[in-house]
Design an enzyme around this catalytic site. Sequence first.
Site, PDB file in Angstrom:
ATOM      1  N   ASP A 131       1.524  -1.958   1.583  1.00 17.87           N
ATOM      2  CA  ASP A 131       1.079  -1.280   2.839  1.00 17.87           C
ATOM      3  C   ASP A 131       0.294  -1.881   3.739  1.00 17.87           C
ATOM      4  O   ASP A 131      -1.099  -2.422   3.010  1.00 17.87           O
ATOM      5  CB  ASP A 131       1.409   0.003   3.291  1.00 17.87           C
ATOM      6  CG  ASP A 131       0.119   0.666   2.438  1.00 17.87           C
ATOM      7  OD1 ASP A 131      -0.339   0.421   1.402  1.00 17.87           O
ATOM      8  OD2 ASP A 131      -0.434   1.860   3.053  1.00 17.87           O
TER       9      ASP A 131
ATOM     10  N   GLU B  14      -1.122   3.317   0.534  1.00 18.68           N
ATOM     11  CA  GLU B  14      -2.372   3.378   0.250  1.00 18.68           C
ATOM     12  C   GLU B  14      -3.303   3.681   1.599  1.00 18.68           C
ATOM     13  O   GLU B  14      -4.014   4.475   1.501  1.00 18.68           O
ATOM     14  CB  GLU B  14      -2.894   2.136  -0.439  1.00 18.68           C
ATOM     15  CG  GLU B  14      -4.553   2.358  -1.184  1.00 18.68           C
ATOM     16  CD  GLU B  14      -5.555   2.132  -0.064  1.00 18.68           C
ATOM     17  OE1 GLU B  14      -6.608   2.172  -0.297  1.00 18.68           O
ATOM     18  OE2 GLU B  14      -5.206   1.551   1.056  1.00 18.68           O
TER      19      GLU B  14
END
Length: 447
Positions: free
Chosen positions: A85, A150
């Site tokens: 991400d 994250e």
Amino acid sequence: MIEASTSVRPDIAERLARMVRVPTVSAERDIRGVEPFDKFRALLRELYPRVHDELTLEVFAEVGLLFRWTGRRSDEPVMLMAHWDVVPVDETDPWTHPPFSGTIAGGSVWGRGTLDDKGQLCVLLDAVENLLAAGFQPERDVYLSLGGDEESHGKGAQATAAVVCERGIRPWLVLDEGGAVTDAPLPIVPLPAAMVGVAEKGVLTLRLDARGAGGHASAPGRELATTRIARAVRRLQRHPFPARLSTSARAMFSHFAEHTEGRPRRITRALAAVPPVTARVLAALGGEPAAMVRTTVAVTMLAGGTASNVLPSQASATLNVRLAPGDSIANAVASIRRVIRDPQVSVSVVEGTEASPESATDNAQWALIRSAVSETYPEAVTVPYVQMSATDSRYYHVFSPATYRFAPLLMTQRQRDAIHGVDEFVTIDSLERGERFYRHLIRSIPA
């Protein structure tokens, strides 16, 4: 060892570019929906067919991907980590190339996530795909833990680590993002260095709350809720946490002294020799140097009031606290209460993770990382340091003492400044070296 030109697929830059073109912005998942995340997982299957066909895959908390590569022994495996991400982009920022275009130009791949952290993900998966194509089996089980949230402090890696721990799996080595290969780690150290995080600061979110009598703003009292919060914030700014040089920071300066000459050697040797003085000097410099040697407190949010002519009955401040190794959540909260010294201001913990212990630099795991660096970046010295930002590896250090943080990519100061900023890019040469790093590391895992 496989030579660099053997069984290595071409076009690694194009694979990363395709990853960048999928906007997996975890903080905007409620807006963009799950489509980019589903699309990215489908892209990984297309780009890395052997990884998906020959390794087992489990998914945790929707975005935590855990691949298991069966080795010759299953106890004490190796855990290699990355995340897929990225952080949001302000579309009005002056990017040279559109942030999600994945443009390949000037020997580099440009776009959000090229360094943090799709570039690392790409070189890791490329290395595994190449080794699988060569019929290689590692000496130990190798797990690939790939997180999809994250950047938004999500639950993917946390859920994955919880299951790993529950199953009694104790990784021999955990290697996540963190440091990188840099051309000059400090202004006084003109030395190519692979900065490997051997410890990680803890992350703590605190909330300060104050209440007071509301009323009309034309007749304010002496002690408003906003006044109490403002005073508390000012006291925290005037009384920072004490500075001290950690074992890792001292080792960092010792490594610099060992591999430099002249004035840089004299300075770094002196910094390593007198830790209390060094801590005070770095603290006085502010910014990153100060963050290296103390627990930091940043006021990130303020709230209070409902209208410009109404006295607020309550006010609050949100603090982002980064705990230095050796400090704890309990001690930090107690210290902040003492500094504020106002019983009318409550201090509550929103969430937090403790600082990690410091992993060793005299063991086989460190030697393995250093060997892989020497193989791919022979000009660089492998140096320990304290990771100041949070990584997904923080969920593993509790039960895996050999936890390190390093992305095998070259990052100049300009590139480091672009992480979470504008014009993020990675060189193709760095991608090729990063793939060789992981290939060498996996092939060199001891029995």
